[in-house]
Every structure is written in structure tokens, then in C-alpha cells.
Design an enzyme around this catalytic site. Sequence first.
Site, mmCIF file in Angstrom:
data_model
loop_
_atom_site.group_PDB
_atom_site.id
_atom_site.type_symbol
_atom_site.label_atom_id
_atom_site.label_comp_id
_atom_site.label_asym_id
_atom_site.label_seq_id
_atom_site.Cartn_x
_atom_site.Cartn_y
_atom_site.Cartn_z
ATOM 1 N N LEU A 6 -14.705 -5.357 -20.997
ATOM 2 C CA LEU A 6 -14.168 -6.529 -21.688
ATOM 3 C C LEU A 6 -13.256 -7.306 -20.738
ATOM 4 C CD1 LEU A 6 -13.316 -4.805 -25.100
ATOM 5 C CD2 LEU A 6 -15.520 -5.685 -24.269
ATOM 6 N N ALA A 8 -12.861 -11.002 -21.031
ATOM 7 C CA ALA A 8 -12.854 -12.396 -21.481
ATOM 8 C C ALA A 8 -11.464 -13.011 -21.550
ATOM 9 C CB ALA A 8 -13.522 -12.506 -22.849
ATOM 10 N N GLY A 9 -10.424 -12.199 -21.733
ATOM 11 C CA GLY A 9 -9.097 -12.729 -22.010
ATOM 12 C C GLY A 9 -8.423 -13.378 -20.817
ATOM 13 N N GLN A 79 -18.374 -14.511 -24.200
ATOM 14 C CA GLN A 79 -17.851 -14.425 -25.559
ATOM 15 C C GLN A 79 -17.396 -15.824 -25.961
ATOM 16 O OE1 GLN A 79 -14.451 -11.844 -25.973
ATOM 17 N NE2 GLN A 79 -14.508 -11.860 -28.210
ATOM 18 N N GLY A 84 -11.146 -10.638 -31.455
ATOM 19 C CA GLY A 84 -10.854 -9.217 -31.571
ATOM 20 C C GLY A 84 -11.803 -8.350 -30.769
ATOM 21 N N THR A 85 -11.415 -7.080 -30.634
ATOM 22 C CA THR A 85 -12.165 -6.156 -29.783
ATOM 23 C C THR A 85 -13.552 -5.868 -30.336
ATOM 24 O OG1 THR A 85 -10.053 -5.116 -29.227
ATOM 25 C CG2 THR A 85 -12.030 -3.953 -28.592
ATOM 26 N N ASN A 163 -4.298 6.041 -28.966
ATOM 27 C CA ASN A 163 -5.587 5.469 -28.608
ATOM 28 C C ASN A 163 -5.445 4.726 -27.279
ATOM 29 O OD1 ASN A 163 -8.025 4.145 -28.423
ATOM 30 N ND2 ASN A 163 -7.781 2.943 -30.294
ATOM 31 N N HIS A 314 10.848 -16.699 8.198
ATOM 32 C CA HIS A 314 11.770 -15.811 8.892
ATOM 33 C C HIS A 314 13.107 -15.686 8.156
ATOM 34 C CE1 HIS A 314 11.933 -19.904 10.487
ATOM 35 N NE2 HIS A 314 13.204 -19.723 10.764
#
Length: 397
Positions: A6, A8-9, A79, A84-85, A163, A314
Site C-alpha cells: 500500500l 497510495a498515501g 487507488q 481506508g485500508t 496489530n 563551511h
Amino acid sequence: MRAVVLVAGKGTRMEPLTSSCPKVMLRVANKPILEHILNSAIEAGIEGFVFITGYLEGQIKGYFGDGSKWGVSIEYVPQKEQLGTANAIGYAKGHVEGAFLVLNGDMLIGQEDLKALVSRKEEAVICVKEVENPSDFGVLETENNKVVRIIEKPKNPPTNLANAGVYLFRESIFDLIDRTPASVRNEFEITDSIQMLIDSGASVGYSPLGGRWIDIGYPWDLLKANEHLLKDLKGGCEGTVEPNATIKGEVVVGKGTLIRNGSYIEGPVVIGENCDIGPNCFIRPSTAIGNNARVGNAVEIKNTIIMENTHVGHLSYVGDSVIGSRCNFGAGTKVANLRHDGKNIKVMVKGRILDSGRRKLGVIMGDDVHTGINTSINIGVIMEKGRFTCPGEVVKH
């Protein structure tokens, strides 16, 4: 087996670093985060990948192509809208067969943990990490080595198994994703889909992570990941080191890079291609310097990520910082990285003050920032893309 990744974000919490770069393409140890994930999966036996893309997907496609450089196949599925996931994983329907992994493009995980996951036979398996503060995570309730419930940020956690956001699924998950209702956030959560799978009587297991697990959610997490990855660095030089420069420990010097006399480099340090380093500079451990960078005379750099095409003039000091691409430090620019009281450094992110969890943190600097000579930058400052300072300016916020 294939892996769905995943990517896409945008990573709004990572701004300004993501103003013109996808989060997964930010460099850690001189490689994009996504490349480290790809390599771990390949070492675990994955031969095909499906990247679920979105924000600035052209940069991801341009870098990874069809995957042939890594000896694998990569397919890209855009996507259309991030909902959402579960919605993101649903885009992989028709692109995977049988069992497949789901990986997040901003989460580093060790190859041994992925190998253990690949060998599992249940209908679904959730990777978990034992944590001290389970109330801050989605927590698994288990029975007889099976998952019976997933609870989001419970007040009284039944276990300390968080999780970790890495999964093994089979094609049966897609039918459940199609039937998953929107959450209170109006998103489709994969944990809801998994709970539906559990409630149907299917066997859902869990796999404890024993090795590396770094979730890169905020800019300073890049430093943690960089430190961790550089621990395994094996030194090598494809550039030129002048006779009176000192290289100590594991240091990588890229093609076309010149290390000038009087430079002292203490590994683990990785320096990209076509860089100009020194003379008389001090580069300390856990530093990654991107391609075409310049580090000038009497500069000290410590535990820092410097992106490509950036010049540190420098008489400057940079510590515990993340510096974007094409930045230019005027001579004598100094970055503070430690509070006088030794407490953790707090950072303003999207209007909220957050504890970074770090005693030492310098500046998070977007691309194309220029500082005037003798600029002083306070701890935990975020400098947006394209900003500049005047000579002698003190940047406090």
C-alpha cells in the site's frame, strides 16, 4: 506468492518532506523506504508485487519500473480515492491468486518475520508486536492461538498484542471487503473485514514479530529507521579518498565521490555518488548523505539524513536532523539538537504539539531551503519547502 504493498498515501504527518515526494520514496540509509521493504520481501521469497498507488505515483513507477532490476515483477494499480485500508486492499482483486501478503509502504519489517508469515496455512494471519502501551493500538484478543476479536485502542486491553498492520490473506478476503460497511470515520477498515472473517468461523491466526518493526509515521521516525538500517552496513569505497583523510568503521563511499584531506568519518556512514566532502570535516555515526551533496570545510554532521543535491557550507553543525533535497546551508549555520533540561523534544505537527520521544532532535527541513550565513536553528524546528533565512537569523519556531 505475491505481496500487495500500500503506497497510495501522501503522508501528511511527514510534511514538509512529502511536499514533492511520496512518503514511501523518502530516503533512509540512501534508499527509498519502499526499496528496503521490497528487499525484505524478496529475501523472504516473494517474487511478484502489486503496488496500490496514488500520490505522485509517477515517481514510484519511474524508480522501480517493472521490477526487473530486482529480479521480480511489479504491477501498479491506482487507488482512485483513499477510503481506508480495506478499500486499498480491495483494488488488488484480480491481481493476486491464492495466498498473498499485505505490506504497508511505510513500515519496515525483517525478512525472518516475513518468512514465518509466508509459511502459515490459516485463512488469514495478522502480524503482532508485544507493546508496553497496548491502549494506543488495535489489540488482539486471542484464544487457543487464534484471534477471536480485534479491539481498537481499548481502555482495558485483553492482551499486549498490537496489530502491526502486516497480513497474510487469501482471496476469500475480497468478498468480505465488498461487504464491509464504512466506519465512523467514513472509511473501510480492514480490521472490520477480518472480524467478519472470524465471525464466519474461519481460522485467523497471529504471528509475533521478533525482529525489526519500524512504523514511519513522523519525520523523526526516519532517524530511528536510519540508525537501525546502518547497523548492518558493510563498508566499501568506489570513490576517491585523499591520503590524509581518516575512515573509521563501516563507511560506504559512492562512485565519483571525493573525500578531501583532513576529513574524519566515523561509521556507520553512507555517502552517495558524486559528493564532495571536506576538507577538515567531521562526519559522525548514523549519517546518510545522498548523491551530489557537498559538505564543506570544518563542518560537523551527526546522526543525520541529508537528501541529494544539498550543500552544507563551511563552519556549520547539523545533528539529529532530516534535511531535504537541494538545500543550501550558508557558512556558519548551526542546528541545536538538545534541550538544556535534557527532556524530550516537542514538535509542532499540523497544529498539534507532539512529544517526539527523542532527547536529541534538530531540524526537519523541506526541499529547497536556503539559510543565510550564521543562521541558528532551534531544536525541533520544521522548515517548510522553499523557505530561506537572512544572515544571522535565529529560527525558534
